[in-house]
Design a protein around this motif. Structure first.
Motif, PDB file in Angstrom:
ATOM      1  N   ASP A  76       0.826  -1.218   0.000  1.00 31.54           N
ATOM      2  CA  ASP A  76       0.000   0.000   0.000  1.00 31.54           C
ATOM      3  C   ASP A  76       0.858   1.266   0.000  1.00 31.54           C
ATOM      4  O   ASP A  76       0.384   2.344   0.358  1.00 31.54           O
ATOM      5  CB  ASP A  76      -0.945   0.001   1.202  1.00 31.54           C
ATOM      6  CG  ASP A  76      -0.200  -0.022   2.534  1.00 31.54           C
ATOM      7  OD1 ASP A  76       1.059  -0.072   2.526  1.00 31.54           O
ATOM      8  OD2 ASP A  76      -0.864   0.004   3.584  1.00 31.54           O
ATOM      9  N   ARG A  79       0.866   5.806  -3.889  1.00 27.20           N
ATOM     10  CA  ARG A  79      -0.314   6.661  -3.933  1.00 27.20           C
ATOM     11  C   ARG A  79      -0.577   7.182  -5.348  1.00 27.20           C
ATOM     12  O   ARG A  79      -1.704   7.518  -5.692  1.00 27.20           O
ATOM     13  CB  ARG A  79      -0.134   7.863  -2.979  1.00 27.20           C
ATOM     14  CG  ARG A  79       0.010   7.460  -1.519  1.00 27.20           C
ATOM     15  CD  ARG A  79      -1.351   7.378  -0.820  1.00 27.20           C
ATOM     16  NE  ARG A  79      -2.210   6.301  -1.284  1.00 27.20           N
ATOM     17  CZ  ARG A  79      -2.173   5.046  -0.810  1.00 27.20           C
ATOM     18  NH1 ARG A  79      -1.312   4.707   0.116  1.00 27.20           N
ATOM     19  NH2 ARG A  79      -3.010   4.144  -1.270  1.00 27.20           N
ATOM     20  N   TYR A  97      -3.525  -1.743  -7.453  1.00 26.34           N
ATOM     21  CA  TYR A  97      -3.098  -0.665  -6.552  1.00 26.34           C
ATOM     22  C   TYR A  97      -4.320   0.094  -6.044  1.00 26.34           C
ATOM     23  O   TYR A  97      -4.543   1.251  -6.393  1.00 26.34           O
ATOM     24  CB  TYR A  97      -2.151   0.295  -7.282  1.00 26.34           C
ATOM     25  CG  TYR A  97      -0.828  -0.328  -7.650  1.00 26.34           C
ATOM     26  CD1 TYR A  97       0.246  -0.318  -6.768  1.00 26.34           C
ATOM     27  CD2 TYR A  97      -0.655  -0.936  -8.895  1.00 26.34           C
ATOM     28  CE1 TYR A  97       1.459  -0.894  -7.103  1.00 26.34           C
ATOM     29  CE2 TYR A  97       0.556  -1.522  -9.246  1.00 26.34           C
ATOM     30  CZ  TYR A  97       1.610  -1.495  -8.342  1.00 26.34           C
ATOM     31  OH  TYR A  97       2.810  -2.075  -8.674  1.00 26.34           O
ATOM     32  N   PRO A  98      -5.151  -0.525  -5.219  1.00 24.92           N
ATOM     33  CA  PRO A  98      -6.373   0.132  -4.749  1.00 24.92           C
ATOM     34  C   PRO A  98      -6.052   1.390  -3.953  1.00 24.92           C
ATOM     35  O   PRO A  98      -5.127   1.416  -3.148  1.00 24.92           O
ATOM     36  CB  PRO A  98      -7.023  -0.941  -3.858  1.00 24.92           C
ATOM     37  CG  PRO A  98      -5.922  -1.875  -3.497  1.00 24.92           C
ATOM     38  CD  PRO A  98      -4.974  -1.874  -4.647  1.00 24.92           C
ATOM     39  N   GLY A  99      -6.798   2.448  -4.267  1.00 28.94           N
ATOM     40  CA  GLY A  99      -6.596   3.711  -3.566  1.00 28.94           C
ATOM     41  C   GLY A  99      -5.608   4.648  -4.227  1.00 28.94           C
ATOM     42  O   GLY A  99      -5.532   5.825  -3.863  1.00 28.94           O
ATOM     43  N   ALA A 100      -4.842   4.151  -5.204  1.00 29.18           N
ATOM     44  CA  ALA A 100      -3.866   5.003  -5.882  1.00 29.18           C
ATOM     45  C   ALA A 100      -4.523   5.726  -7.055  1.00 29.18           C
ATOM     46  O   ALA A 100      -5.482   5.224  -7.659  1.00 29.18           O
ATOM     47  CB  ALA A 100      -2.692   4.177  -6.383  1.00 29.18           C
ATOM     48  N   SER A 101      -4.022   6.905  -7.370  1.00 29.13           N
ATOM     49  CA  SER A 101      -4.421   7.600  -8.593  1.00 29.13           C
ATOM     50  C   SER A 101      -3.642   6.980  -9.745  1.00 29.13           C
ATOM     51  O   SER A 101      -2.413   6.847  -9.669  1.00 29.13           O
ATOM     52  CB  SER A 101      -4.104   9.091  -8.493  1.00 29.13           C
ATOM     53  OG  SER A 101      -4.822   9.690  -7.433  1.00 29.13           O
ATOM     54  N   GLY A 125      -9.313   7.650 -10.260  1.00 31.43           N
ATOM     55  CA  GLY A 125      -8.699   8.544  -9.289  1.00 31.43           C
ATOM     56  C   GLY A 125      -7.744   9.550  -9.876  1.00 31.43           C
ATOM     57  O   GLY A 125      -7.082  10.291  -9.133  1.00 31.43           O
ATOM     58  N   ASP A 128      -8.186  13.091  -8.833  1.00 29.29           N
ATOM     59  CA  ASP A 128      -7.951  13.308  -7.406  1.00 29.29           C
ATOM     60  C   ASP A 128      -6.463  13.428  -7.082  1.00 29.29           C
ATOM     61  O   ASP A 128      -6.102  13.816  -5.966  1.00 29.29           O
ATOM     62  CB  ASP A 128      -8.541  12.150  -6.584  1.00 29.29           C
ATOM     63  CG  ASP A 128     -10.048  12.043  -6.752  1.00 29.29           C
ATOM     64  OD1 ASP A 128     -10.696  13.094  -6.932  1.00 29.29           O
ATOM     65  OD2 ASP A 128     -10.576  10.914  -6.722  1.00 29.29           O
TER      66      ASP A 128
END
Length: 252
Positions: A76, A79, A97-101, A125, A128
């Motif tokens: 994790d 980002r 890569y969950p949560g990454a832009s 993402g 964001d």
């Protein structure tokens, strides 16, 4: 914004040199990673995890089949992820890569001399994250061309990623034809390459109007027109279309 490259192959090297920033690099081939990092004033690191820990932007330059393996090693820590992987969608990268832009670029080899083309797809993402900064960085290496939808990547690759090899074959073929008529081979190649570069610049400054340039050069009944007729009769358009079709079919 510190870039971290996972992979130090030909395309990674060309892109990094075109961007021109010191980079962190990891590759299982450590001498190759060190050579690239040293050329750019950066640093080769010892693992994917270390690279992701220290880099602001993770650039995936490994083989597509290594996606899950590399993502597992990174965990994790990432980002912001830029992918230049062929045959790998932004959704696949985002799932790894969950949560990454996520940002996807398909660059070509002329990025090394800052005359590249980089087709761009904004992934999950993207808005964001630091999208403007990412686009500006990549824009140092050439023209960034956003695509409306990801399935357009395959025909785009045929034109701009495979294109330099296709254009090189065209240059080689015309130079060989000139040499067959007595020109020095090196002079013939230089004539062709300089003409290709000048033609590209001319078209870029005249709204990419290829038919208009042909009309200006080819006087009716003149030698250029005769050469163009030969190219048409021998099937130049069909050959070009067949090459693009082959690439698209092979990548889908």
């Amino acid at each position: 914004m510190r870039l971290g490259l996972i992979g130090a192959g030909n395309m990674a090297s060309a892109l990094a040199r075109g961007i021109g920033e010191p980079v962190l690099v990891y590759d299982v081939d450590q001498p190759k990673a060190r050579a690239l990092a040293e050329a750019l004033g950066g640093e080769a690191v010892g693992s994917n995890a270390e690279l992701a820990e220290r880099a602001d932007v993770l650039v995936l330059c490994h083989t597509p089949k290594q996606l899950e393996e590399v993502a597992a090693a990174v965990g994790d820590r990432a980002r912001v992820v830029v992918s230049i992987l062929a045959a790998t969608t932004t959704d696949q990268v985002a799932a790894a890569y969950p949560g990454a832009s996520v940002y996807r670029f398909i660059p070509n080899m002329p990025t090394e001399v800052r005359r590249g083309v980089l087709c761009y797809i904004a992934g999950p993402g993207a808005s964001d994250g630091p999208e403007d900064e990412i686009l500006a960085l990549m824009g140092r290496a050439g023209a960034v061309i956003p695509l409306d939808e990801e399935p357009l990547i395959e025909p785009a690759m045929a034109l701009m990623s495979c294109g330099p090899a296709f254009m090189a074959l065209v240059a080689e073929s015309f130079a060989e034809a000139g040499a067959a008529h007595g020109l020095d081979p090196d002079d013939a190649m230089r004539m062709v390459v300089e003409t290709m570069g000048g033609t590209a610049d001319y078209l870029a400054q005249h709204d990419y109007d290829a038919p208009g340039l042909r009309a200006r050069v080819a006087t009716p009944g003149g030698v250029t027109e005769k050469g163009l007729i030969t190219l048409e009769e021998r099937g130049l358009r069909d050959v070009c279309r067949a090459a693009v079709d082959t690439v698209v079919e092979a990548t889908r």
